[in-house]
Design a protein around this motif. Structure first.
Motif, PDB file in Angstrom:
ATOM      1  N   ASP A  81       0.820  -1.207   0.000  1.00 43.81           N
ATOM      2  CA  ASP A  81       0.000   0.000   0.000  1.00 43.81           C
ATOM      3  C   ASP A  81       0.862   1.269   0.000  1.00 43.81           C
ATOM      4  O   ASP A  81       0.555   2.236  -0.699  1.00 43.81           O
ATOM      5  CB  ASP A  81      -0.943   0.009   1.208  1.00 43.81           C
ATOM      6  N   MET A  82       1.955   1.261   0.772  1.00 48.40           N
ATOM      7  CA  MET A  82       2.842   2.419   0.836  1.00 48.40           C
ATOM      8  C   MET A  82       3.505   2.673  -0.519  1.00 48.40           C
ATOM      9  O   MET A  82       3.558   3.801  -0.999  1.00 48.40           O
ATOM     10  CB  MET A  82       3.904   2.205   1.922  1.00 48.40           C
ATOM     11  N   LEU A  83       3.984   1.610  -1.164  1.00 52.62           N
ATOM     12  CA  LEU A  83       4.652   1.779  -2.458  1.00 52.62           C
ATOM     13  C   LEU A  83       3.669   2.184  -3.558  1.00 52.62           C
ATOM     14  O   LEU A  83       3.963   3.072  -4.357  1.00 52.62           O
ATOM     15  CB  LEU A  83       5.401   0.498  -2.840  1.00 52.62           C
ATOM     16  N   THR A  84       2.494   1.559  -3.602  1.00 48.59           N
ATOM     17  CA  THR A  84       1.517   1.933  -4.646  1.00 48.59           C
ATOM     18  C   THR A  84       1.022   3.362  -4.443  1.00 48.59           C
ATOM     19  O   THR A  84       0.766   4.066  -5.421  1.00 48.59           O
ATOM     20  CB  THR A  84       0.335   0.943  -4.719  1.00 48.59           C
ATOM     21  N   ALA A  85       0.908   3.816  -3.206  1.00 43.65           N
ATOM     22  CA  ALA A  85       0.500   5.199  -2.946  1.00 43.65           C
ATOM     23  C   ALA A  85       1.534   6.188  -3.483  1.00 43.65           C
ATOM     24  O   ALA A  85       1.214   7.341  -3.769  1.00 43.65           O
ATOM     25  CB  ALA A  85       0.297   5.411  -1.448  1.00 43.65           C
ATOM     26  N   ARG A  86       2.766   5.727  -3.656  1.00 44.09           N
ATOM     27  CA  ARG A  86       3.837   6.576  -4.177  1.00 44.09           C
ATOM     28  C   ARG A  86       4.090   6.320  -5.666  1.00 44.09           C
ATOM     29  O   ARG A  86       5.111   6.716  -6.214  1.00 44.09           O
ATOM     30  CB  ARG A  86       5.104   6.372  -3.367  1.00 44.09           C
ATOM     31  N   GLY A  87       3.169   5.618  -6.315  1.00 43.25           N
ATOM     32  CA  GLY A  87       3.244   5.430  -7.760  1.00 43.25           C
ATOM     33  C   GLY A  87       3.955   4.177  -8.235  1.00 43.25           C
ATOM     34  O   GLY A  87       4.086   3.955  -9.438  1.00 43.25           O
ATOM     35  N   GLY A  93       1.041  -6.728 -13.064  1.00 47.97           N
ATOM     36  CA  GLY A  93      -0.324  -6.486 -12.603  1.00 47.97           C
ATOM     37  C   GLY A  93      -0.324  -6.126 -11.136  1.00 47.97           C
ATOM     38  O   GLY A  93       0.607  -5.499 -10.654  1.00 47.97           O
ATOM     39  N   GLY A  94      -1.334  -6.552 -10.413  1.00 45.96           N
ATOM     40  CA  GLY A  94      -1.467  -6.189  -9.013  1.00 45.96           C
ATOM     41  C   GLY A  94      -0.837  -7.178  -8.050  1.00 45.96           C
ATOM     42  O   GLY A  94      -0.001  -8.007  -8.416  1.00 45.96           O
ATOM     43  N   LYS A  95      -1.302  -7.076  -6.826  1.00 45.71           N
ATOM     44  CA  LYS A  95      -0.792  -7.882  -5.722  1.00 45.71           C
ATOM     45  C   LYS A  95      -0.999  -9.378  -5.959  1.00 45.71           C
ATOM     46  O   LYS A  95      -0.263 -10.206  -5.432  1.00 45.71           O
ATOM     47  CB  LYS A  95      -1.490  -7.449  -4.437  1.00 45.71           C
ATOM     48  N   ILE A 107       7.265  -9.610  -4.164  1.00 44.45           N
ATOM     49  CA  ILE A 107       6.736  -8.981  -5.371  1.00 44.45           C
ATOM     50  C   ILE A 107       7.750  -7.958  -5.887  1.00 44.45           C
ATOM     51  O   ILE A 107       8.479  -7.352  -5.111  1.00 44.45           O
ATOM     52  CB  ILE A 107       5.365  -8.322  -5.089  1.00 44.45           C
ATOM     53  N   LEU A 108       7.801  -7.791  -7.184  1.00 42.74           N
ATOM     54  CA  LEU A 108       8.651  -6.794  -7.824  1.00 42.74           C
ATOM     55  C   LEU A 108       7.814  -5.546  -8.053  1.00 42.74           C
ATOM     56  O   LEU A 108       6.702  -5.627  -8.569  1.00 42.74           O
ATOM     57  CB  LEU A 108       9.172  -7.334  -9.158  1.00 42.74           C
TER      58      LEU A 108
END
Length: 125
Positions: A81-87, A93-95, A107-108
C-alpha cells in the motif's frame, strides 16, 4: 511496517563470475533459494564479516545484469500500500502476481522513474 533488511540484488546471466567476485571480497554464502517462476532463477544471499549483504540471482535468460534493491518487511500489505501510494507498480499487474512460497511472499515493484524494488515478507524467520 518495519524494514528488517535492505540490500542490493544483482540479477545476472553470469552469476558464477559475480559469486566468485563477492567470495573473493570476503562474502560467504548464507542462503540459496529457487524462485518458483516460469523461468528458472536461483537466488544466493551473501554476507561479509561486517554484516553487509548482497543477493545474486542466476537468470540465464537475461541479456545483461540488472541491479535491484531487495527489502524485507514485516507487513507485506502495508508495504504494498505504501509503495503503490507513491506510484510504484508491479509490471505483471497487481498484488495477485506476488510470488508465494512456504517461507515468504514477494513482489517486484517499479517506481514511476523506473527504479526497481523487490520486497518480501518472511513467514518463518
Amino acid at each position: 511496517m518495519k524494514i528488517t533488511s535492505f540490500n542490493p540484488l544483482i540479477v545476472s546471466p553470469d552469476a558464477a563470475s559475480l559469486i566468485k567476485l563477492f567470495e573473493d571480497l570476503g562474502f560467504e554464502r548464507m542462503h540459496t533459494s529457487d524462485v518458483p517462476t516460469t523461468n528458472e532463477i536461483t537466488n544466493y544471499t551473501f554476507k561479509d564479516a561486517d554484516g553487509h549483504c548482497v543477493d545474486i540471482a542466476d537468470a540465464a535468460n537475461m541479456e545483461k545484469d540488472m541491479t535491484i534493491i531487495r527489502m524485507n518487511v514485516d507487513d507485506f500489505d502495508e508495504a504494498y500500500d505504501m509503495l503503490t501510494a507513491r506510484g510504484f507498480k508491479n509490471p505483471k499487474g497487481g498484488k495477485e502476481h506476488a510470488i508465494v512460497t512456504d517461507t515468504n511472499i514477494s513482489i517486484l515493484m517499479v517506481s514511476p522513474s523506473g527504479f526497481i524494488y523487490i520486497y518480501q515478507c518472511r513467514f518463518n524467520s
